[in-house]
Design an enzyme around this catalytic site. Sequence first.
Site, short mmCIF file in Angstrom:
data_model
loop_
_atom_site.label_atom_id
_atom_site.label_comp_id
_atom_site.label_asym_id
_atom_site.label_seq_id
_atom_site.Cartn_x
_atom_site.Cartn_y
_atom_site.Cartn_z
N LYS A 34 0.84 -1.20 0.00
CA LYS A 34 0.00 0.00 0.00
C LYS A 34 0.87 1.25 0.00
O LYS A 34 0.60 2.22 -0.70
CB LYS A 34 -0.94 -0.02 1.22
CG LYS A 34 -2.05 -1.05 1.04
CD LYS A 34 -2.79 -1.38 2.32
CE LYS A 34 -3.71 -2.59 2.06
NZ LYS A 34 -4.35 -3.13 3.26
N GLN B 235 -4.68 -1.86 9.42
CA GLN B 235 -4.47 -3.17 8.80
C GLN B 235 -5.00 -4.28 9.71
O GLN B 235 -4.66 -4.35 10.89
CB GLN B 235 -2.97 -3.37 8.52
CG GLN B 235 -2.64 -4.64 7.77
CD GLN B 235 -3.21 -4.66 6.35
OE1 GLN B 235 -3.07 -3.70 5.59
NE2 GLN B 235 -3.86 -5.76 5.99
N ASP C 62 -11.07 2.34 3.67
CA ASP C 62 -11.20 0.89 3.52
C ASP C 62 -12.67 0.48 3.40
O ASP C 62 -12.98 -0.65 3.03
CB ASP C 62 -10.59 0.20 4.76
CG ASP C 62 -9.53 -0.82 4.37
OD1 ASP C 62 -9.39 -1.09 3.17
OD2 ASP C 62 -8.86 -1.33 5.29
#
Length: 302
Positions: A60, A104, A127
């Site tokens: 990322k 994450q 997200d």
Amino acid sequence: MNGNNSDIKKKIIDGKLIASEIELSISEKIVELKKQGIVPSIAVILVGENPASVVYVRNKERAAQRCGILSKKEIYPASFSEKSLLNKIEELNNDPLIHGILVQLPLPQHINEKKIMEAISPDKDVDGFHPLNVGKIFTENSPFYPCTPYGITKMLDYYDIPVKGKNCVIIGQSNIVGKPLAIMLMNRLATVASLNIFTKDVKSIASKADILISATGKAHLIGEEYVKDGAVVIDVGISNIDGKICGDVNFEKVVNKVSKITPVPGGVGPLTVAVLMENTVKSAIIKSGINTSIKNVLNNKK
Ligand code: NAD
């Protein structure tokens, strides 16, 4: 695997190619944003040292660099407390220079993931996991669709694969992949079956799918008997077998039956990351309040 290489090549859904086109397109928008003094930025939080998570965070970060997005990495030990993480998220929620926050997953066991997802401000939830944004998937007005399902819809669009009226079977029912994808395909008027580990006779249901999506994390679960002739097969799974990355689908066994198929690696994974970058730029655009052609990034179709 029979069939010659060029036949097989024609069947492959090239996730890397689509991702690079998305990245190119958003890089152009970012150049315009920067001229107006706006630098899209994402905070990526990693707690602990899960080896797969370390790789995902690195990917990322690299994608952000390629696009010109500022990425602020926040790395904490596995012992980091839930309270400290909530405080960090609060700080980032209030930071006007941060447009997206990504935590994450998975988190260490002592941290309640649900609580953490709910703590991220919905307007920085790039997200797409905040319950408010998840709920808005039903009414098709979520500001940020979850990256993996959203990436899959982009793949289908890119290759002009029709969804309306098609039988779509999704194996795997997680909150981050299977469930939101089911709703997104229903929104496109597909007939959707959502399967889980307790589903009876997965094989026979899967073998009726026009579009079969597998997101179980069970390496090579899907053999040829799961796949209808001419089906489109999307493999979300990522497993590590003896140091080699593979998906849920036994590619060699099914490739001759399918009309299109994603490879692993190089299929869904790159799209997930590219779409995260797109969501970050979208957030920066929304927050800036600017109303220019940059907004085209919001409709980044083929
Ligand atoms: P999860 O473990 O949360 O959910 C797995 C789902 O699969 C569950 O609903 C379970 O009931 C179902 N399942 C497991 N075995 C099954 C079987 N034999 N038959 C039917 N259903 C079965 O997983 P997740 O977080 O959704 O991830 C799934 C896989 O996708 C993992 O390998 C993960 O690494 C991968 N993944 C990849 C990306 C990407 O960008 N490529 C993104 C997210 C997840």
